[in-house]
Design a protein around this motif. Structure first.
Motif, PDB file in Angstrom:
ATOM      1  N   GLY A 132       0.795  -1.220   0.000  1.00 43.44           N
ATOM      2  CA  GLY A 132       0.000   0.000   0.000  1.00 43.44           C
ATOM      3  C   GLY A 132       0.825   1.266   0.000  1.00 43.44           C
ATOM      4  O   GLY A 132       2.040   1.255   0.235  1.00 43.44           O
ATOM      5  N   ARG A 133       0.126   2.374  -0.271  1.00 44.97           N
ATOM      6  CA  ARG A 133       0.737   3.704  -0.239  1.00 44.97           C
ATOM      7  C   ARG A 133      -0.172   4.660   0.515  1.00 44.97           C
ATOM      8  O   ARG A 133      -1.396   4.549   0.462  1.00 44.97           O
ATOM      9  CB  ARG A 133       0.955   4.257  -1.654  1.00 44.97           C
ATOM     10  CG  ARG A 133       2.044   3.586  -2.434  1.00 44.97           C
ATOM     11  CD  ARG A 133       2.241   4.233  -3.783  1.00 44.97           C
ATOM     12  NE  ARG A 133       2.763   5.596  -3.670  1.00 44.97           N
ATOM     13  CZ  ARG A 133       3.331   6.247  -4.675  1.00 44.97           C
ATOM     14  NH1 ARG A 133       3.439   5.679  -5.860  1.00 44.97           N
ATOM     15  NH2 ARG A 133       3.788   7.468  -4.506  1.00 44.97           N
ATOM     16  N   PHE A 134       0.453   5.619   1.193  1.00 46.56           N
ATOM     17  CA  PHE A 134      -0.259   6.753   1.776  1.00 46.56           C
ATOM     18  C   PHE A 134       0.334   7.994   1.128  1.00 46.56           C
ATOM     19  O   PHE A 134       1.463   8.380   1.428  1.00 46.56           O
ATOM     20  CB  PHE A 134      -0.073   6.799   3.291  1.00 46.56           C
ATOM     21  CG  PHE A 134      -0.794   7.952   3.955  1.00 46.56           C
ATOM     22  CD1 PHE A 134      -2.101   7.808   4.383  1.00 46.56           C
ATOM     23  CD2 PHE A 134      -0.165   9.177   4.131  1.00 46.56           C
ATOM     24  CE1 PHE A 134      -2.769   8.866   4.990  1.00 46.56           C
ATOM     25  CE2 PHE A 134      -0.823  10.241   4.733  1.00 46.56           C
ATOM     26  CZ  PHE A 134      -2.134  10.084   5.164  1.00 46.56           C
ATOM     27  N   GLY A 135      -0.411   8.590   0.199  1.00 42.30           N
ATOM     28  CA  GLY A 135       0.147   9.699  -0.562  1.00 42.30           C
ATOM     29  C   GLY A 135       1.373   9.233  -1.330  1.00 42.30           C
ATOM     30  O   GLY A 135       1.317   8.277  -2.108  1.00 42.30           O
ATOM     31  N   ASP A 136       2.511   9.880  -1.085  1.00 40.87           N
ATOM     32  CA  ASP A 136       3.760   9.507  -1.755  1.00 40.87           C
ATOM     33  C   ASP A 136       4.586   8.507  -0.952  1.00 40.87           C
ATOM     34  O   ASP A 136       5.697   8.156  -1.353  1.00 40.87           O
ATOM     35  CB  ASP A 136       4.611  10.765  -2.011  1.00 40.87           C
ATOM     36  CG  ASP A 136       3.949  11.718  -2.990  1.00 40.87           C
ATOM     37  OD1 ASP A 136       3.224  11.230  -3.877  1.00 40.87           O
ATOM     38  OD2 ASP A 136       4.138  12.942  -2.854  1.00 40.87           O
ATOM     39  N   THR A 137       4.050   8.069   0.177  1.00 40.64           N
ATOM     40  CA  THR A 137       4.807   7.185   1.069  1.00 40.64           C
ATOM     41  C   THR A 137       4.374   5.737   0.888  1.00 40.64           C
ATOM     42  O   THR A 137       3.194   5.406   1.050  1.00 40.64           O
ATOM     43  CB  THR A 137       4.598   7.595   2.541  1.00 40.64           C
ATOM     44  OG1 THR A 137       4.999   8.953   2.720  1.00 40.64           O
ATOM     45  CG2 THR A 137       5.399   6.697   3.470  1.00 40.64           C
ATOM     46  N   TRP A 138       5.326   4.889   0.546  1.00 43.11           N
ATOM     47  CA  TRP A 138       5.033   3.456   0.474  1.00 43.11           C
ATOM     48  C   TRP A 138       4.960   2.879   1.879  1.00 43.11           C
ATOM     49  O   TRP A 138       5.811   3.161   2.724  1.00 43.11           O
ATOM     50  CB  TRP A 138       6.120   2.724  -0.314  1.00 43.11           C
ATOM     51  CG  TRP A 138       6.013   2.904  -1.797  1.00 43.11           C
ATOM     52  CD1 TRP A 138       6.733   3.754  -2.570  1.00 43.11           C
ATOM     53  CD2 TRP A 138       5.114   2.218  -2.679  1.00 43.11           C
ATOM     54  NE1 TRP A 138       6.343   3.650  -3.885  1.00 43.11           N
ATOM     55  CE2 TRP A 138       5.354   2.711  -3.983  1.00 43.11           C
ATOM     56  CE3 TRP A 138       4.137   1.240  -2.496  1.00 43.11           C
ATOM     57  CZ2 TRP A 138       4.647   2.256  -5.095  1.00 43.11           C
ATOM     58  CZ3 TRP A 138       3.433   0.789  -3.599  1.00 43.11           C
ATOM     59  CH2 TRP A 138       3.693   1.291  -4.879  1.00 43.11           C
ATOM     60  N   LEU A 139       3.941   2.069   2.126  1.00 43.18           N
ATOM     61  CA  LEU A 139       3.870   1.353   3.394  1.00 43.18           C
ATOM     62  C   LEU A 139       4.912   0.237   3.393  1.00 43.18           C
ATOM     63  O   LEU A 139       5.262  -0.289   2.333  1.00 43.18           O
ATOM     64  CB  LEU A 139       2.475   0.750   3.595  1.00 43.18           C
ATOM     65  CG  LEU A 139       1.407   1.643   4.226  1.00 43.18           C
ATOM     66  CD1 LEU A 139       1.109   2.854   3.357  1.00 43.18           C
ATOM     67  CD2 LEU A 139       0.131   0.848   4.478  1.00 43.18           C
TER      68      LEU A 139
END
Length: 294
Positions: A132-139
């Protein structure tokens, strides 16, 4: 048969106690004292009393985060809950995805929250597991060594509307405006983030499974048990929870029993900044949601 995914050394976890000041206008927390390991933190989680639910200053054992995660699936929306056997409290409850915030993330608890989603909520498709991703941040993909994550598809997390009253870590205002409460029975400050999970359009035959960690012989063991997925969905109707509880396996929704079911304290009534209960019965929570907004 349960499958062991990873083993971790709990001694690497460190957190800090908190000093919390609350008023009707907002809540401010800051770290206090020396770092605590996991066992020391649990020892500090003893009941505290607060006279005024709106205005107080108190020392607390730790900061915790939860995620009220809304899944969009085939035209409907659902809240995601996980089952937890709480050894320290001797009960079994359904709860939001949640975890303890380590010392180095006290000023960025959202990072802990999205990491907990990656660790506790597993999404399986016939082609593999979704990262998953949150905005530009990969989980993170914490079980990369044991599970095959898909490289060409991922789910997306995004913030939903935040709470009305601001929360600050020192002088830093938490931009996503999590709901905050002090849980008196465990002397902890809890932040609840309201997030949405969107799936890739081509997702099919989706299964949802929960991975939880248990302390065994001095190690934290994360296991996946397909026979007990331990991840549940509450359908929403115009944003409000309904009285159904479901599981999702290979794209098929199945009803789950709510008989004798308890929910964790984040579902219990909140008075000002305070939550006084350890848990709440499902039927009592349903009655409560009919009377007040979610």
């Amino acid at each position: 048969m349960p499958r062991t995914l990873i083993r971790k050394d709990p001694s690497s976890f460190k957190t800090l106690q908190l000093f919390v000041e609350a008023s009707p206008e907002g809540l401010v927390y800051q770290s206090l004292g020396m770092p605590l390991n996991f066992a020391q933190m649990l020892e500090k989680r003893k009941p505290v009393t607060v006279a005024d639910s709106q205005r107080f200053a108190v020392e607390l054992a730790n900061l915790g985060v939860s995620v009220r995660l809304t899944l969009s699936w085939q035209g409907r929306e659902y809240w995601i809950l996980v089952r937890q056997r709480r050894a320290d409290r001797g009960d079994v409850v359904l709860k939001l995805i949640s975890g303890y915030v380590p010392a180095h993330e006290l000023n960025l608890p959202l990072l802990t929250a999205i990491q907990e989603v990656a660790e506790e909520c597993l999404l399986e498709t016939p082609e593999g597991w979704l990262s998953g991703r949150f905005g530009d941040t990969w989980l993170p993909t914490p079980y990369q060594s044991s599970l095959r994550y898909r490289e060409t598809a991922h789910f997306s997390l995004s913030p939903l509307s935040g709470a009305a009253r601001p929360v600050q870590c020192g002088n830093l205002k938490l931009l996503e405006r999590p709901r905050a409460y002090v849980h008196l029975p465990t002397a902890s400050l809890q932040l609840v983030y309201d997030l949405r999970l969107d799936l890739p359009k081509e997702t099919r035959q989706l299964s949802l499974l929960h991975v939880d960690e248990h302390l065994e012989d001095g190690q934290l063991i994360a296991r996946l048990n397909r026979a007990r997925p331990d991840l549940f969905l509450i359908p929403l109707d115009q944003g409000r929870p309904t009285a159904e509880l479901l599981t999702l396996k290979q794209g098929q929704l199945s009803p789950a029993s709510t008989r004798g079911l308890w929910l964790a304290e984040s579902f219990a009534p909140q008075e000002g900044w305070l939550v006084r209960e350890e848990r709440i019965r499902w039927k009592d929570w349903m009655a409560q949601t009919q009377k007040s907004p979610t």
